[in-house]
Design a protein around this motif. Structure first.
Motif, short mmCIF file in Angstrom:
data_model
loop_
_atom_site.label_atom_id
_atom_site.label_comp_id
_atom_site.label_asym_id
_atom_site.label_seq_id
_atom_site.Cartn_x
_atom_site.Cartn_y
_atom_site.Cartn_z
N ALA A 65 -0.98 -8.62 -14.90
CA ALA A 65 -0.57 -8.39 -16.29
C ALA A 65 -0.93 -6.96 -16.72
CB ALA A 65 -1.23 -9.41 -17.22
N PRO A 66 -0.10 -5.92 -16.48
CA PRO A 66 1.04 -5.98 -15.58
C PRO A 66 0.66 -5.68 -14.13
CG PRO A 66 0.98 -3.86 -16.64
CD PRO A 66 -0.20 -4.63 -17.19
N ILE A 67 -0.59 -5.15 -13.93
CA ILE A 67 -1.06 -4.84 -12.58
C ILE A 67 -2.43 -5.47 -12.37
CG2 ILE A 67 -1.93 -3.01 -11.06
CD1 ILE A 67 0.20 -1.18 -11.98
N THR A 68 -2.62 -6.09 -11.24
CA THR A 68 -3.95 -6.53 -10.81
C THR A 68 -4.26 -5.82 -9.50
OG1 THR A 68 -3.79 -8.71 -11.83
CG2 THR A 68 -5.33 -8.48 -10.00
N LEU A 69 -5.47 -5.27 -9.40
CA LEU A 69 -5.86 -4.54 -8.20
C LEU A 69 -6.98 -5.30 -7.50
CD1 LEU A 69 -6.14 -0.76 -7.74
CD2 LEU A 69 -8.01 -2.21 -6.92
N SER A 110 -5.46 -6.02 10.95
CA SER A 110 -5.95 -4.72 11.40
C SER A 110 -6.55 -4.85 12.79
CB SER A 110 -7.00 -4.18 10.42
OG SER A 110 -7.47 -2.91 10.85
N LEU A 111 -6.18 -3.93 13.66
CA LEU A 111 -6.70 -3.93 15.03
C LEU A 111 -8.17 -3.50 15.07
CD1 LEU A 111 -6.22 -4.19 18.08
CD2 LEU A 111 -5.37 -1.83 18.07
N HIS A 112 -8.51 -2.42 14.35
CA HIS A 112 -9.87 -1.89 14.35
C HIS A 112 -10.68 -2.29 13.13
CE1 HIS A 112 -9.45 0.51 17.90
NE2 HIS A 112 -8.44 1.21 17.41
N GLY A 113 -10.04 -2.84 12.12
CA GLY A 113 -10.70 -3.09 10.85
C GLY A 113 -10.28 -2.04 9.84
N ALA A 114 -10.19 -2.44 8.57
CA ALA A 114 -9.73 -1.52 7.54
C ALA A 114 -10.20 -1.98 6.17
CB ALA A 114 -8.20 -1.41 7.54
N GLU A 115 -10.33 -1.03 5.28
CA GLU A 115 -10.54 -1.31 3.86
C GLU A 115 -9.25 -0.97 3.15
OE1 GLU A 115 -13.25 0.09 0.03
OE2 GLU A 115 -13.78 0.76 2.04
N PHE A 116 -8.77 -1.89 2.30
CA PHE A 116 -7.50 -1.61 1.66
C PHE A 116 -7.48 -2.11 0.23
CE2 PHE A 116 -6.85 -5.89 3.15
CZ PHE A 116 -5.87 -6.47 2.35
N ARG A 117 -6.46 -1.66 -0.49
CA ARG A 117 -6.24 -2.06 -1.87
C ARG A 117 -4.89 -2.77 -1.97
NH1 ARG A 117 -10.67 -0.76 -1.29
NH2 ARG A 117 -11.86 0.91 -2.30
N SER A 118 -4.89 -3.88 -2.66
CA SER A 118 -3.64 -4.58 -2.98
C SER A 118 -3.36 -4.41 -4.46
CB SER A 118 -3.75 -6.07 -2.65
OG SER A 118 -3.68 -6.30 -1.27
N LEU A 119 -2.22 -3.85 -4.78
CA LEU A 119 -1.79 -3.76 -6.17
C LEU A 119 -0.71 -4.82 -6.39
CD1 LEU A 119 -3.08 -0.91 -5.65
CD2 LEU A 119 -1.52 -0.06 -7.40
N TRP A 120 -1.02 -5.80 -7.19
CA TRP A 120 -0.04 -6.83 -7.55
C TRP A 120 0.61 -6.40 -8.85
CZ3 TRP A 120 -3.99 -11.33 -6.66
CH2 TRP A 120 -4.21 -11.46 -5.28
N ILE A 121 1.93 -6.36 -8.85
CA ILE A 121 2.68 -5.79 -9.97
C ILE A 121 3.74 -6.78 -10.42
CG2 ILE A 121 4.12 -3.85 -10.71
CD1 ILE A 121 2.80 -2.19 -8.48
#
Length: 260
Positions: free
Chosen positions: A16-20, A78-89
């Motif tokens: 509403a309108p973006i969740t991170l 992820s093959l090696h591992g990762a930190e990421f962000r999801s933006l739900w819009i």
């Protein structure tokens, strides 16, 4: 080595309108196939992500993000591992963005806005600052440049084994004939299956892999000579020439531009 699934968190609320969401994937883990009733932007802050949809599979570095429209069935790992962000819009906020899964280049400003949005997530918005960050993120997404392709990734088990090995060791000198023998198929079958699954030849994929890994390694702080050795080039100058032919600039100039 086997990949293991990660359980999705329960009780997900509509944006509403973006969740991170701030998320981490350990090495060889993945979120199984699923979809959302909202749009999603997947962006790796560090590490490399593998994104699979019903039509294609590819990997992305922190220079790239994947836009997944509402209802897109997808898998993230992820093959090696990762930190990421999801933006739900939500759909209204995402109007004007592509109706199909798309890989974007993520410029420094958009990177900074995503990081800032994560830092202020959950805080009050009495002065409207969070709302302005949200508006800027949406503006940047509408201005982002779609990439013709990221590094495609296979779905067939034997091809995954091949691509993982080459990803971990881009300097691997085995020929297509060697790989066909290792995988228990003829060279012609390997070539046909590779082009069917990934849309390009094994030779073209290996060339693209080297470029992809070079950006990843340079971004991780390795020098140009070290990267050239890691990727199996005969000399530093050969690597610089290949990089310039594909990217239009030297590795040093590219990294300066990437840094803003």
């Amino acid at each position: 080595m086997t990949w293991l699934p990660i359980t999705r968190p329960p009780g997900l609320l509509s944006p509403a309108p973006i969740t991170l969401r701030v998320q981490t994937i350990p090495a060889r883990r993945y979120f199984p196939d699923h979809s959302h009733p909202w749009n999603q932007l997947v962006y790796a802050v560090s590490g490399v992500l593998t994104i699979s949809t019903g039509a294609e599979s590819f990997v992305i570095t922190p220079d790239q993000a994947v836009w997944l429209p509402t209802g897109t069935n997808h898998r993230v790992g992820s093959l090696h591992g990762a930190e990421f962000r999801s933006l739900w819009i939500e759909d209204e906020a995402g109007s004007g963005l592509p109706p199909t899964p798309t890989v974007f280049r993520v410029p420094p400003l958009l990177q900074a806005l995503i990081v800032e949005a994560a830092q202020i997530d959950g805080q009050g918005d009495e002065d409207g600052y969070a709302g302005r960050i949200t508006a800027l993120i949406l503006d940047q997404l509408r201005r982002a440049h779609a990439l013709p392709a990221a590094l495609p990734w296979p779905r067939h088990e034997s091809l995954i084994r091949l691509c993982e090995a080459l990803y971990l060791d881009p300097a691997d000198t085995r020929s297509p004939q060697d790989w066909a023998q290792d995988l228990g198929m003829s060279p012609r079958t390997l070539a046909r299956r590779f082009e069917t699954d990934l849309g390009i030849s094994l030779r073209s994929w290996r060339r693209r892999l080297r470029l992809f890994r070079s950006v990843e390694l340079l971004g991780g702080g390795l020098g140009v000579t070290q990267v050239a050795m890691e990727l199996g080039y005969g000399s530093t100058s050969a690597f610089i020439h290949a990089f310039r032919m594909e990217m239009g600039s030297s590795p040093q100039a590219y990294m300066r531009k990437r840094a803003g």
